[in-house]
Each structure stands twice: as structure tokens, then as C-alpha cells.
Design an enzyme around this catalytic site. Structure first.
Site, PDB file in Angstrom:
ATOM      1  N   GLU A 126       0.844  -1.203   0.000  1.00 55.90           N
ATOM      2  CA  GLU A 126       0.000   0.000   0.000  1.00 55.90           C
ATOM      3  C   GLU A 126       0.874   1.246   0.000  1.00 55.90           C
ATOM      4  O   GLU A 126       1.972   1.240   0.556  1.00 55.90           O
ATOM      5  CB  GLU A 126      -0.867   0.013   1.270  1.00 55.90           C
ATOM      6  CG  GLU A 126      -2.328  -0.300   1.037  1.00 55.90           C
ATOM      7  CD  GLU A 126      -3.109   0.828   0.384  1.00 55.90           C
ATOM      8  OE1 GLU A 126      -2.544   1.600  -0.416  1.00 55.90           O
ATOM      9  OE2 GLU A 126      -4.305   0.939   0.669  1.00 55.90           O
ATOM     10  N   ASP A 127       0.354   2.305  -0.596  1.00 59.94           N
ATOM     11  CA  ASP A 127       1.090   3.569  -0.552  1.00 59.94           C
ATOM     12  C   ASP A 127       1.024   4.192   0.838  1.00 59.94           C
ATOM     13  O   ASP A 127       2.038   4.577   1.406  1.00 59.94           O
ATOM     14  CB  ASP A 127       0.574   4.541  -1.638  1.00 59.94           C
ATOM     15  CG  ASP A 127      -0.946   4.731  -1.628  1.00 59.94           C
ATOM     16  OD1 ASP A 127      -1.644   4.134  -0.775  1.00 59.94           O
ATOM     17  OD2 ASP A 127      -1.439   5.488  -2.481  1.00 59.94           O
ATOM     18  N   ASP A 130      -3.941   5.563   6.231  1.00 59.28           N
ATOM     19  CA  ASP A 130      -4.405   6.799   6.855  1.00 59.28           C
ATOM     20  C   ASP A 130      -5.341   6.410   7.995  1.00 59.28           C
ATOM     21  O   ASP A 130      -4.894   6.102   9.095  1.00 59.28           O
ATOM     22  CB  ASP A 130      -5.070   7.632   5.743  1.00 59.28           C
ATOM     23  CG  ASP A 130      -5.481   9.015   6.163  1.00 59.28           C
ATOM     24  OD1 ASP A 130      -4.771   9.629   6.966  1.00 59.28           O
ATOM     25  OD2 ASP A 130      -6.518   9.502   5.675  1.00 59.28           O
ATOM     26  N   PHE A 179      -1.865  16.025   4.540  1.00 59.00           N
ATOM     27  CA  PHE A 179      -2.164  15.357   3.281  1.00 59.00           C
ATOM     28  C   PHE A 179      -0.941  15.468   2.386  1.00 59.00           C
ATOM     29  O   PHE A 179      -0.409  16.553   2.175  1.00 59.00           O
ATOM     30  CB  PHE A 179      -3.390  15.971   2.595  1.00 59.00           C
ATOM     31  CG  PHE A 179      -3.919  15.093   1.505  1.00 59.00           C
ATOM     32  CD1 PHE A 179      -4.812  14.074   1.782  1.00 59.00           C
ATOM     33  CD2 PHE A 179      -3.503  15.273   0.197  1.00 59.00           C
ATOM     34  CE1 PHE A 179      -5.278  13.236   0.778  1.00 59.00           C
ATOM     35  CE2 PHE A 179      -3.977  14.441  -0.824  1.00 59.00           C
ATOM     36  CZ  PHE A 179      -4.863  13.424  -0.526  1.00 59.00           C
ATOM     37  N   ARG A 192       1.335  12.295  -8.803  1.00 57.69           N
ATOM     38  CA  ARG A 192       1.900  10.962  -8.555  1.00 57.69           C
ATOM     39  C   ARG A 192       3.343  10.890  -9.049  1.00 57.69           C
ATOM     40  O   ARG A 192       4.132  10.078  -8.585  1.00 57.69           O
ATOM     41  CB  ARG A 192       1.086   9.893  -9.300  1.00 57.69           C
ATOM     42  CG  ARG A 192      -0.340   9.730  -8.807  1.00 57.69           C
ATOM     43  CD  ARG A 192      -0.940   8.461  -9.421  1.00 57.69           C
ATOM     44  NE  ARG A 192      -2.393   8.451  -9.388  1.00 57.69           N
ATOM     45  CZ  ARG A 192      -3.122   8.016  -8.354  1.00 57.69           C
ATOM     46  NH1 ARG A 192      -2.541   7.570  -7.281  1.00 57.69           N
ATOM     47  NH2 ARG A 192      -4.441   8.034  -8.413  1.00 57.69           N
TER      48      ARG A 192
HETATM   49  P1  IMP Z   1      -7.617   5.089   4.560  1.00 57.20           P
HETATM   50  O1  IMP Z   1      -8.723   4.163   4.171  1.00 57.20           O
HETATM   51  O2  IMP Z   1      -8.144   6.299   5.332  1.00 57.20           O
HETATM   52  O3  IMP Z   1      -6.493   4.425   5.312  1.00 57.20           O
HETATM   53  O4  IMP Z   1      -7.059   5.733   3.231  1.00 57.20           O
HETATM   54  C1  IMP Z   1      -6.349   4.971   2.349  1.00 57.20           C
HETATM   55  C2  IMP Z   1      -6.265   5.599   0.988  1.00 57.20           C
HETATM   56  O5  IMP Z   1      -6.560   7.001   0.979  1.00 57.20           O
HETATM   57  C3  IMP Z   1      -4.833   5.479   0.519  1.00 57.20           C
HETATM   58  O6  IMP Z   1      -4.604   4.237  -0.137  1.00 57.20           O
HETATM   59  C4  IMP Z   1      -4.704   6.672  -0.377  1.00 57.20           C
HETATM   60  O7  IMP Z   1      -5.146   6.351  -1.691  1.00 57.20           O
HETATM   61  C5  IMP Z   1      -5.617   7.707   0.203  1.00 57.20           C
HETATM   62  N1  IMP Z   1      -4.881   8.661   1.081  1.00 57.20           N
HETATM   63  C6  IMP Z   1      -4.892   8.720   2.426  1.00 57.20           C
HETATM   64  N2  IMP Z   1      -4.092   9.708   2.886  1.00 57.20           N
HETATM   65  C7  IMP Z   1      -3.552  10.283   1.781  1.00 57.20           C
HETATM   66  C8  IMP Z   1      -2.620  11.370   1.587  1.00 57.20           C
HETATM   67  O8  IMP Z   1      -2.102  12.015   2.514  1.00 57.20           O
HETATM   68  N3  IMP Z   1      -2.307  11.648   0.299  1.00 57.20           N
HETATM   69  C9  IMP Z   1      -2.826  10.971  -0.777  1.00 57.20           C
HETATM   70  N4  IMP Z   1      -3.689   9.950  -0.630  1.00 57.20           N
HETATM   71  C10 IMP Z   1      -4.052   9.605   0.631  1.00 57.20           C
HETATM   72 MG    MG Z   2      -5.620   7.447  -3.709  1.00 59.44          MG
END
Ligand code: IMP
Ligand code: MG
Length: 202
Positions: A126-127, A130, A179, A192
Site C-alpha cells: 500500500e502507498d 491513513d 495530506f 503521482r
Molecule cells: P484510509 O482508508 O483512510 O487508510 O485511506 C487509504 C487511501 O486514501 C490510501 O490508499 C490513499 O489512496 C488515500 N490517502 C490517504 N491519505 C492520503 C494522503 O495524505 N495523500 C494521498 N492519498 C491519501
Molecule cells: Mg488514492
């Protein structure tokens, strides 16, 4: 007979990748890219370390990396080149309902894996984690397909934003609650291509 281009000698001195990335990303909107939080050099070093650690941990176990499109592609392709054991790769694409910067935890599969993972050693790449809601969904979904092992490798985690507990075995960097864009991470599909991770200025 055609003459192939010389690959060994570049025609020009290499251009600084950070300059190229920044120019490509900021061209029209100028100031959205703020402070660099993880430099290109730090990314490369850490990704190499993670790859070596993964290769050690999975020695003798054919590994399947599952990249989460699109953000993880950049990290995954660099990471893979530092994993010097047999490794395969597959991809999933998911959409998380929510606003541009907050996921809701309601996840839809846009593209599923090409192959079954039963009995496989699977590592989700995963990138960023969050809130953790997207990953929680993925862990449950892939877990129900009976892999032999299922772990997570995330380039970035934001501990302050975490809503659910998740075991993330491999983590590149912990970052503050901002962010971020770059190295695969987007804001409305842009940025990206930045070779570093920077805060988004809004
Ligand atoms: P989560 O479900 O809140 O953990 O969010 C996961 C997804 O939200 C990641 O795989 C990203 O695609 C996107 N995301 C969350 N935080 C960021 C950020 O700071 N920058 C860009 N994308 C984010
Ligand atoms: Mg995304």
C-alpha cells in the site's frame, strides 16, 4: 540494417529528477506542492532496506505481492527490484467512498486479483495507511480467500489518523497528520509523478 540507439551512453548529462518532477507537477498550479517530507534519497534508501528485509523474511516461501492501484505502483516497482527471491505480483483496484481527502471505509472493488491466493504467502503493498479503513477491508476480503499468510507493507503511515488497529508488518515512514502527494500519492489524480513525498498546500 537499422542502427539501434546507444543505451549505455546518455546523450546528455542526467537531469536532477527532483527538478523534473517538480516542474512536471507544478507547471500550471504553481504552489500546491509544499514542504518535502520524504526526500528522493530517503525513499530510495528505505525502499531498498524494506526489500532486503522482505527477501530475508520470505526466503524459501514463494511470495505474492498484491499492489493496490494506483498509488502503490511506484513504491511496488522499486521495492520489487530489491527483493532477490522468487516473487510474483498481482494488483487490486479499490475505490473508497468519501471526500477527496477522507475515506469512508465503504470500499468497492474496481479490479480484482487475476489469480486465486489460497495457500499463498501474500504481502499487500500500500502507498499509505491513513484511517486504516481501506486496508481493514482488504485484509478481511483477502483473508477470507485462505492465503497461507497475509501481511502488509505500507510506504507511509499516519498514526494520528488511525481509526482501526491493523498489523502493518513493514512500514517505510511514519508521517505527521498532513495530506501528502508524490511517489504515487495523488491529489485529484495529480502529483503521482513527483519523485519525493511532499505536503499539499491548500
Ligand atoms: P484510509 O482508508 O483512510 O487508510 O485511506 C487509504 C487511501 O486514501 C490510501 O490508499 C490513499 O489512496 C488515500 N490517502 C490517504 N491519505 C492520503 C494522503 O495524505 N495523500 C494521498 N492519498 C491519501
Ligand atoms: Mg488514492
Amino acid at each position: 540494417m537499422t542502427t539501434l540507439p546507444q543505451v549505455a551512453t546518455p546523450a546528455q548529462a542526467p537531469v536532477d529528477a527532483a527538478t523534473v518532477g517538480l516542474a512536471a507537477a507544478t507547471g500550471e498550479q504553481g504552489s500546491e506542492v509544499g514542504e518535502v517530507l520524504v526526500s528522493e534519497g530517503d525513499l530510495m534508501r528505505r525502499v531498498a532496506e524494506l526489500g532486503k528485509q522482505i527477501a530475508r523474511d520470505y526466503a524459501g516461501k514463494p511470495l505474492l505481492l498484491v499492489g493496490v492501484l494506483k498509488g502503490a505502483v511506484f513504491f511496488l516497482s522499486d521495492l520489487m527490484r530489491h527483493i532477490d527471491i522468487p516473487v510474483e505480483v498481482d494488483f487490486m483496484a479499490v475505490a473508497s467512498y468519501g471526500s477527496a481527502t477522507d475515506s469512508s471505509g465503504v470500499v468497492r472493488i474496481l479490479k480484482d486479483l487475476d489469480a486465486a491466493i489460497e495457500g499463498r504467502d501474500v504481502l499487500i503493498v500500500e502507498d499509505i495507511v491513513d484511517s486504516g479503513l481501506t486496508l481493514q477491508y482488504l485484509m478481511r476480503n483477502l483473508g477470507s480467500r485462505n492465503p497461507r499468510t497475509l501481511e502488509v507493507c505500507a510506504l507511509l503511515v499516519k498514526p494520528a489518523r488511525r481509526k482501526v488497529e491493523l498489523p502493518t508488518k513493514y512500514v517505510g515512514f511514519e508521517i505527521e497528520d498532513r495530506f501528502v502527494v508524490g511517489y504515487g500519492l495523488d491529489y485529484a489524480e495529480r502529483y503521482r509523478n513527483l519523485p519525493f513525498v511532499a505536503a499539499l498546500e491548500r
